[in-house]
Design a protein around this motif. Structure first.
Motif, short mmCIF file in Angstrom:
data_model
loop_
_atom_site.label_atom_id
_atom_site.label_comp_id
_atom_site.label_asym_id
_atom_site.label_seq_id
_atom_site.Cartn_x
_atom_site.Cartn_y
_atom_site.Cartn_z
N ALA A 1 39.53 41.61 31.70
CA ALA A 1 40.10 40.67 32.66
C ALA A 1 39.23 39.42 32.78
N ASN B 1 39.65 35.27 31.15
CA ASN B 1 39.51 34.08 31.98
C ASN B 1 38.29 33.24 31.57
N ASN C 1 40.41 43.57 37.25
CA ASN C 1 41.72 43.59 36.61
C ASN C 1 42.82 43.24 37.61
N HIS D 1 42.69 39.54 38.22
CA HIS D 1 43.27 38.82 37.08
C HIS D 1 44.80 38.78 37.19
N LEU D 2 45.40 39.92 37.52
CA LEU D 2 46.86 39.97 37.64
C LEU D 2 47.35 39.12 38.81
N GLN D 3 46.50 38.98 39.84
CA GLN D 3 46.86 38.15 40.99
C GLN D 3 46.49 36.68 40.80
N LYS D 4 45.94 36.35 39.61
CA LYS D 4 45.50 34.99 39.28
C LYS D 4 44.46 34.49 40.29
N LYS D 5 43.51 35.37 40.62
CA LYS D 5 42.45 35.04 41.57
C LYS D 5 41.08 35.09 40.91
N LEU D 6 41.02 34.55 39.68
CA LEU D 6 39.74 34.44 38.98
C LEU D 6 39.46 32.99 38.60
N THR D 7 39.87 32.07 39.47
CA THR D 7 39.57 30.66 39.25
C THR D 7 38.09 30.41 39.54
N ASP E 1 37.41 30.90 43.13
CA ASP E 1 37.36 32.33 43.45
C ASP E 1 36.02 32.94 43.02
#
Length: 229
Positions: free
Chosen positions: A72, A76, A154, A157-163, A166
């Protein structure tokens, strides 16, 4: 993978680790264990590395528990490896990386311990950071946010919270975990939360912090007037 005792098979996802492998079984019946390693082998001390990731050239390397968590982070754009379990200190992998850096005359990467935010993950993070620092590594930590339901990399990553924003927040959580003293933790929280009065826990104790802003700025002004400011 065919299980003769159960009489049926399951698809697997297999990952090479050193001279062995680890695999996740996709068994719809739930009769077989979720994971397996090659019979007669051990993965303790080793780590899984994503394909084509050259570790010695990285500035930072995140070390996760599960392989899917490392994947994950890797997806990113973050260099990450997996030691499979928080019980496994990746000594063999770290020794090999140290030797590779010395051979290539490159500075060692900073290790970012990115274990789960449960009690086991946090305890092992503190333990492994201390162990790695004694071996000459610079260490930091990233921590997933705590919630009623366990959240791992993981999931994020699926929630798109690895910016980047974040990840800065997860580093802050890791800094709090690794704070050496109550005062160090209080200072981190003051700088991040911008509150002058708050409670917090450190080493199973409850503390209250109050920042005297006037006294603080007076001390800063005094330091500015000295050669050691």
């Amino acid at each position: 993978y065919y299980n003769s005792s159960k009489g049926h098979s399951a698809n697997t996802v297999r990952f090479p680790i050193a001279d062995t492998w680890w695999e996740r079984l996709l068994d719809p019946t739930g009769d077989m264990p979720k994971t397996r390693i090659k019979q007669g082998s051990s993965i303790s001390g080793h780590w899984w590395i994503p394909p084509n990731l050259h570790l010695p050239s990285q500035k930072e390397i995140r070390i996760t528990e599960g392989i899917f968590d490392a994947v994950a982070l890797w997806l990113n754009g973050l260099a990450a490896v997996s030691c499979i379990s928080s019980n496994f200190y990746p000594e063999i992998g770290l020794n090999q990386l140290a030797a590779d850096c010395e051979r290539l005359k490159q500075k060692r990467p900073t290790l970012i311990w990115a274990f789960d935010s449960d009690r086991a993950g946090q305890d092992k993070t503190v333990e492994f950071v201390e162990r790695a620092e004694k071996a000459g590594w610079i260490c930091k930590a990233d921590q997933p946010p705590k919630s009623d339901k366990k959240i791992d990399w993981n999931d994020l990553h699926l929630q798109k919270k690895l910016t980047q924003k974040d990840m800065d927040r997860y580093r802050y959580y890791g800094d709090l975990l690794l704070a050496k003293t109550a005062k160090a933790k209080a200072l981190l929280m003051y700088e991040h939360e911008d509150q002058t009065s708050f409670s917090f826990r450190f080493n199973n104790r409850l503390y209250w912090c109050k920042v005297d802003i006037e006294k603080y700025h007076k001390a800063l002004n005094q330091l500015d007037d000295t050669p050691e400011h």
